[in-house]
Design a protein around this motif. Structure first.
Motif, PDB file in Angstrom:
ATOM      1  N   ALA A 234      -0.710   6.307   8.166  1.00 25.38           N
ATOM      2  CA  ALA A 234      -1.745   5.289   7.759  1.00 25.38           C
ATOM      3  C   ALA A 234      -1.888   4.262   8.923  1.00 25.38           C
ATOM      4  CB  ALA A 234      -1.606   4.847   6.473  1.00 25.38           C
TER       5      ALA A 234
ATOM      6  N   TYR B 201     -11.465   4.457   1.182  1.00 31.71           N
ATOM      7  CA  TYR B 201     -11.047   5.751   1.595  1.00 31.71           C
ATOM      8  C   TYR B 201     -12.330   6.358   2.574  1.00 31.71           C
ATOM      9  CZ  TYR B 201      -9.450  10.656   2.005  1.00 31.71           C
ATOM     10  OH  TYR B 201      -8.863  11.613   2.631  1.00 31.71           O
TER      11      TYR B 201
ATOM     12  N   GLN C 135       0.908  -1.184   0.002  1.00 33.58           N
ATOM     13  CA  GLN C 135       0.012   0.054  -0.198  1.00 33.58           C
ATOM     14  C   GLN C 135       0.712   1.165  -0.105  1.00 33.58           C
ATOM     15  OE1 GLN C 135      -3.521   0.534  -0.268  1.00 33.58           O
ATOM     16  NE2 GLN C 135      -3.401  -1.726  -0.487  1.00 33.58           N
ATOM     17  N   SER C 136       2.021   1.098   0.706  1.00 31.30           N
ATOM     18  CA  SER C 136       2.757   2.408   0.984  1.00 31.30           C
ATOM     19  C   SER C 136       3.550   2.880  -0.300  1.00 31.30           C
ATOM     20  CB  SER C 136       3.764   2.348   2.078  1.00 31.30           C
ATOM     21  OG  SER C 136       4.652   1.325   1.905  1.00 31.30           O
TER      22      SER C 136
ATOM     23  N   GLN D  19      -0.456  -1.346  -9.850  1.00 29.79           N
ATOM     24  CA  GLN D  19      -0.627  -0.110  -9.329  1.00 29.79           C
ATOM     25  C   GLN D  19       0.039   0.890 -10.306  1.00 29.79           C
ATOM     26  OE1 GLN D  19       1.230  -0.842  -5.751  1.00 29.79           O
ATOM     27  NE2 GLN D  19      -0.596  -1.941  -4.831  1.00 29.79           N
TER      28      GLN D  19
ATOM     29  N   CYS E  57      -7.878  -4.458   3.849  1.00 30.65           N
ATOM     30  CA  CYS E  57      -7.837  -2.690   3.290  1.00 30.65           C
ATOM     31  C   CYS E  57      -9.127  -2.134   3.015  1.00 30.65           C
ATOM     32  CB  CYS E  57      -6.763  -2.795   1.912  1.00 30.65           C
ATOM     33  SG  CYS E  57      -6.407  -1.326   1.496  1.00 30.65           S
TER      34      CYS E  57
ATOM     35  N   TRP F 259       4.397   7.816   4.567  1.00 28.12           N
ATOM     36  CA  TRP F 259       2.896   7.514   4.586  1.00 28.12           C
ATOM     37  C   TRP F 259       2.373   6.637   5.399  1.00 28.12           C
ATOM     38  CZ3 TRP F 259      -0.455   3.431   3.275  1.00 28.12           C
ATOM     39  CH2 TRP F 259      -1.756   3.807   3.177  1.00 28.12           C
TER      40      TRP F 259
ATOM     41  N   HIS G 260       1.232   4.842  -2.796  1.00 29.55           N
ATOM     42  CA  HIS G 260       1.012   6.246  -2.297  1.00 29.55           C
ATOM     43  C   HIS G 260       2.071   7.066  -2.402  1.00 29.55           C
ATOM     44  CE1 HIS G 260      -2.625   4.076  -0.694  1.00 29.55           C
ATOM     45  NE2 HIS G 260      -3.275   5.413  -0.774  1.00 29.55           N
TER      46      HIS G 260
ATOM     47  N   ARG H 236      -6.621   1.730   6.040  1.00 26.83           N
ATOM     48  CA  ARG H 236      -7.268   2.662   5.043  1.00 26.83           C
ATOM     49  C   ARG H 236      -6.462   3.203   3.821  1.00 26.83           C
ATOM     50  NH1 ARG H 236     -12.217   5.259   5.832  1.00 26.83           N
ATOM     51  NH2 ARG H 236     -12.279   4.950   7.820  1.00 26.83           N
ATOM     52  N   ARG H 237      -6.748   2.966   2.667  1.00 27.05           N
ATOM     53  CA  ARG H 237      -6.040   3.444   1.494  1.00 27.05           C
ATOM     54  C   ARG H 237      -6.671   4.781   1.367  1.00 27.05           C
ATOM     55  NH1 ARG H 237      -9.643  -0.491  -0.157  1.00 27.05           N
ATOM     56  NH2 ARG H 237     -10.924  -0.100  -1.780  1.00 27.05           N
ATOM     57  N   GLU H 238      -6.209   5.435   0.293  1.00 24.91           N
ATOM     58  CA  GLU H 238      -6.410   6.790  -0.343  1.00 24.91           C
ATOM     59  C   GLU H 238      -7.291   6.625  -1.700  1.00 24.91           C
ATOM     60  OE1 GLU H 238      -4.247  10.515   0.355  1.00 24.91           O
ATOM     61  OE2 GLU H 238      -2.930   9.258   1.466  1.00 24.91           O
TER      62      GLU H 238
END
Length: 250
Positions: A236, A43, A15-16, A83, A40, A232, A19, A65-67
């Motif tokens: 998070a 947002y 995830q990081s 991604q 996950c 990040w 982002h 939580r992702r953005e």
């Protein structure tokens, strides 16, 4: 555009890193999967309403939580993520989200077909094999960058997915499991086998190379990207961030 095929990574990196690339303004394609499971959250979701946090805590399943919007998902090494991070003003990149999904999912559909799955795009952002979903996808804008994420579902743990979700009454959990099994499929289920992830990545990267321009293969995460990823994640990986959008009884 930089391209990283990292295969198995610490779950935090899955995830990081994307982002971090968005916040750094770097056009990048990551293809990777988490070495260990986690949940996950989308947002805009309410963590306490969507996820059985006590069960996750008791079983050592991290929740983050992702953005990017969308629903809560259970993620593990049975899913290979792609991604894409691109500048919003990139020539030829559709500004309309429906058109964006259609364009960026064409290579994914073609790759699924290459590996024996009769995949079809279904607007707005799904890929189906017959009547069952075989890929989940989302998009967001972060700091002027378009972030597009999705997955090849190699195999899936339906039981744990049904278990981590919050239900009003336990009698509904079997129904959730049945619904998942009926409506979500996998490469293993469709073809009888799980392809080598490096082969999937190579096929997809080649198609994105043709669509978006030459990809520059990278193997090492440079210090700036690593620092941004850690920054990040430090934000998070907090209860404040996890519960930011929750209804708190007010």
């Amino acid at each position: 555009m930089d391209y990283y095929f990292l295969d198995r990574v610490p779950w935090e990196d899955s995830q990081s890193l994307y982002h971090a690339a968005a916040y750094l303004g770097r056009e990048t394609l990551f293809i990777l999967r988490p070495a260990t499971p986690y949940v996950c959250l989308g947002y805009h979701q309410d963590a306490q309403a969507e996820i059985d946090l006590d069960y996750c805590d008791e079983n050592g399943i991290p929740v983050i939580r992702r953005e990017v919007g969308g629903g809560a998902v259970y993620l593990d090494g049975g899913q290979l993520f792609y991604q894409l991070i691109m500048k919003k003003e990139r020539p030829g990149l559709p500004l309309d989200k429906a058109a964006l999904y259609r364009r960026l999912l064409e290579p994914v559909v073609a790759t699924y077909r290459q590996f024996g799955v009769p995949a079809e795009f279904r607007p707005v952002n799904d890929i189906l094999a017959g009547s069952r979903k075989i890929s989940g996808n989302g998009a967001a804008e972060i700091e002027g960058m378009v972030v597009f994420v999705g997955n090849f579902i190699l195999d899936f743990d339906y039981e744990t997915m049904a278990r981590v979700l919050k239900v009003a009454d336990e009698k509904f959990r079997d129904k959730i499991y049945k619904t998942l099994a009926e409506n979500l499929t996998t490469l293993r289920r469709e073809t009888g086998q799980v392809p080598v992830t490096a082969n999937l990545a190579s096929e997809l990267a080649g198609r994105y190379d043709s669509l978006l321009g030459e990809l520059q293969s990278r193997s090492e995460i440079d210090p700036d990207l690593r620092q941004a990823a850690e920054a990040w994640f430090s934000k998070a990986d907090t209860r404040e961030w996890l519960f930011e959008n929750d209804r708190r009884g007010s």
